[in-house]
Write a protein that holds these residues in place. Structure first.
Motif, short mmCIF file in Angstrom:
data_model
loop_
_atom_site.label_atom_id
_atom_site.label_comp_id
_atom_site.label_asym_id
_atom_site.label_seq_id
_atom_site.Cartn_x
_atom_site.Cartn_y
_atom_site.Cartn_z
N TYR A 1 -10.11 -8.26 -1.95
CA TYR A 1 -9.76 -6.85 -1.91
C TYR A 1 -10.47 -6.24 -0.70
O TYR A 1 -11.70 -6.20 -0.65
CB TYR A 1 -10.19 -6.14 -3.20
CG TYR A 1 -9.36 -6.54 -4.39
CD1 TYR A 1 -8.12 -5.97 -4.62
CD2 TYR A 1 -9.82 -7.50 -5.29
CE1 TYR A 1 -7.36 -6.33 -5.72
CE2 TYR A 1 -9.06 -7.87 -6.40
CZ TYR A 1 -7.83 -7.28 -6.60
OH TYR A 1 -7.07 -7.65 -7.68
N GLN B 1 0.83 -1.20 0.00
CA GLN B 1 0.00 0.00 0.00
C GLN B 1 0.87 1.26 0.00
O GLN B 1 0.58 2.23 -0.71
CB GLN B 1 -0.94 -0.01 1.21
CG GLN B 1 -2.04 -1.07 1.11
CD GLN B 1 -2.93 -1.12 2.32
OE1 GLN B 1 -2.66 -0.45 3.33
NE2 GLN B 1 -3.99 -1.90 2.27
N ASP C 1 -7.74 -1.75 0.83
CA ASP C 1 -7.27 -1.80 -0.57
C ASP C 1 -8.08 -0.84 -1.44
O ASP C 1 -7.52 -0.07 -2.22
CB ASP C 1 -7.41 -3.22 -1.13
CG ASP C 1 -6.43 -4.20 -0.49
OD1 ASP C 1 -5.38 -3.75 -0.01
OD2 ASP C 1 -6.73 -5.40 -0.48
N ILE D 1 0.59 -5.86 -5.82
CA ILE D 1 -0.56 -6.54 -5.22
C ILE D 1 -0.54 -8.03 -5.52
O ILE D 1 -1.12 -8.82 -4.77
CB ILE D 1 -1.88 -5.90 -5.72
CG1 ILE D 1 -1.86 -4.40 -5.44
CG2 ILE D 1 -3.09 -6.52 -5.05
CD1 ILE D 1 -3.06 -3.67 -5.98
#
Length: 505
Positions: free
Chosen positions: A437, A296, A441, A327
């Motif tokens: 997700y 992130q 996210d 990711i």
């Protein structure tokens, strides 16, 4: 504690009504609503029996309880297969449930009745009650096993839904076992009335999983729930403990105002509780979820790097490579608005190419594009949210949109806006880790989409500027060539004029 049972029954009924009204995946809606309503009736019958004990309500509580395993089995099978239950399955499942329901009212089969005593009553069971117990516990264990298999087999949001349902079912089973079998062995039979309202965990977690697509990762949810329970157990427990065990000491030191000490501690700890919880949660998640926080942070850094890239194609490749790498995504695409053609064209992709029947371009009037326009304030959309929208509001376009999402390999759609204009959108596939997700996210994707839109706009402006400069240079060259040609023509004309004049003489 009788009122806890009543609250549990009302809550189960309202949750079933919520699924029926708000909407859920079609195969699950009716089977789960039936299960929730039957569960609420079972809890209500237990409440009436506690308020007014009688053999009839004693048998009714067990009779309604016999309908729950079969109804639960049907909706769990619907969840695991994604299909409506067949008529034969429904007849067999509910038929077995109604058979046990009927036998509960037959004297001395499962339930013999209650025997009044000085301190209340004694429950009297029939000789075949072990068969009833095996039926109830056997199906519950099979349901948990089936849901556990789903949590291992499925991917993405459905996998996380299975985990939440399993957590709710396991919590219900554990509480039922503890209050109905374990605690009575130590003389605490009075807590057995918590058996039926504990079904709220099963129903509640399932409703959360069905209607809430933006679920927390189950590990994050358990971590936060555990920290919350521990912190507030201390916040409430310390003042209560001081008041209970320290009353004699405080009375001797302070007098009749001894209660001010535990009350003051309660107020102080209550005010500090949220800060303590937040601090411990951040530290714990930083230690347990380092990898997630790392990617992130890297994507946020990518947002800054994008503004320095001027070439449009290089920018799009930079976005898609970094997002998929950080990711761990199996597949991704970027669609860019083509104003001349009035459609969105796939510019770059990552991963194994999908079928191109629907996926290379989408007209501006396509239902999926129009939904993305309406999601400007929402941000990224999960595939399940898109499908749910078209199921409930635009069913005439459902098959078309499902085909487009399937062709794109979409798990998440990230619209990128400049003002009111949808300038591009990013399509992300599932994670290779099969994780969902999370809301974190999606929140980070919203920031990334905004930065991507600005970077794409800058790149388009730079591209147009280069094209304009190139056109100006080309025009300047043509102008110079024209002037040069005119000069040559003039130079040629002069000698020709002299020769022509000489010839005339």
């Amino acid at each position: 504690m009788k009122w806890i049972v009543l609250v549990g029954g009302i809550a189960n009924f309202l949750l079933g009504l919520l699924i029926l009204k708000k909407g859920a995946p079609i195969p699950l809606k009716k089977p789960f609503t039936i299960f929730a309503f039957l569960t609420s009736l079972w809890v209500f019958s237990n409440f009436i029996f506690l308020v007014s004990p009688s053999t009839f309500w004693f048998r009714t509580a067990y009779a309604l309880g016999a309908l729950i395993p079969s109804s639960a089995l049907i909706w769990v099978l619907c969840f695991s297969t994604g299909k409506k239950p067949s008529l034969s399955l429904s007849y067999i499942g509910y038929g077995i449930g109604f058979l046990f329901f009927t036998l509960c009212y037959v004297n001395n089969i499962f339930i013999a009745g209650i025997i009044p005593q000085v301190s209340g009553f004694k429950e009297n069971y029939g000789p075949f009650f072990p068969v009833y117990s095996i039926y109830m516990s056997g199906i519950l264990l099979y349901l948990l096993y089936r849901i556990f298999l789903c949590s291992r087999k499925f991917t993405g949001i459905k996998r996380e839904q299975a985990k939440y349902i399993f957590l709710g079912g396991a919590t219900f089973a554990i509480i039922s076992f503890v209050v109905s079998f374990l605690l009575p062995l130590f003389g605490y039979a009075k807590y057995g009335i918590l058996d039926s309202p504990s079904s709220l965990f099963f129903v509640g977690f399932t409703v959360l999983a069905i209607i809430q697509y933006r679920l927390l990762d189950i590990n994050v949810a358990i971590t936060r729930g555990t920290i919350f329970a521990v912190v507030y157990a201390l916040v409430l427990g310390i003042p209560i403990g001081v008041g209970y065990w320290g009353r004699t000491y405080l009375s001797g030191r302070i007098g009749v105002n001894w209660w001010l000490v535990p009350v003051g501690m309660a107020l102080l700890l209550a005010s500090l509780g949220p800060a303590i919880y937040g601090f411990i949660r951040r530290k714990t998640e930083a230690a347990l979820f380092k990898e997630r926080q790392r990617y992130q942070e890297n994507l946020i850094a990518l947002a800054k790097q994008m503004t320095l890239t001027k070439d449009l194609r290089s920018l799009l490749i930079l976005i898609i490579r970094n997002v998929t790498k950080e990711i761990g995504i199996s597949y991704a695409r970027i669609y860019l608005l083509d104003n001349k053609a009035n459609e969105y064209v796939r510019e770059v992709h990552y991963g194994k190419e999908r079928r191109r029947q629907f996926g290379d371009s989408l007209p501006n009037e396509a239902p999926l594009v129009q939904m993305l326009y309406r999601s400007r304030d929402i941000g990224p959309l999960l595939k399940e949210e898109v499908i749910s929208h078209f199921q409930t509001r635009e069913p005439e376009h459902l098959k078309e949109v499902e085909a487009q999402l399937r062709s794109m390999g979409a798990a998440v759609l990230l619209p990128a806006f400049i003002g009111e204009e949808l300038i591009a959108f990013l399509v992300l596939g599932t994670k290779r880790s099969r994780e969902i997700y999370t809301p974190d996210d999606l929140g980070m994707f919203k920031i990334l989409a905004g930065q991507s839109a600005l970077a794409i706009e800058n790149a388009l402006f730079y591209q147009e500027l280069k094209e304009s400069q190139s056109a100006m240079v080309q025009a300047s060259k043509l102008s110079s060539i024209g002037e040069l040609a005119a000069g040559f023509a003039h130079q040629i004309d002069n000698p020709l004029a002299v020769i022509s004049a000489g010839c005339e003489l």
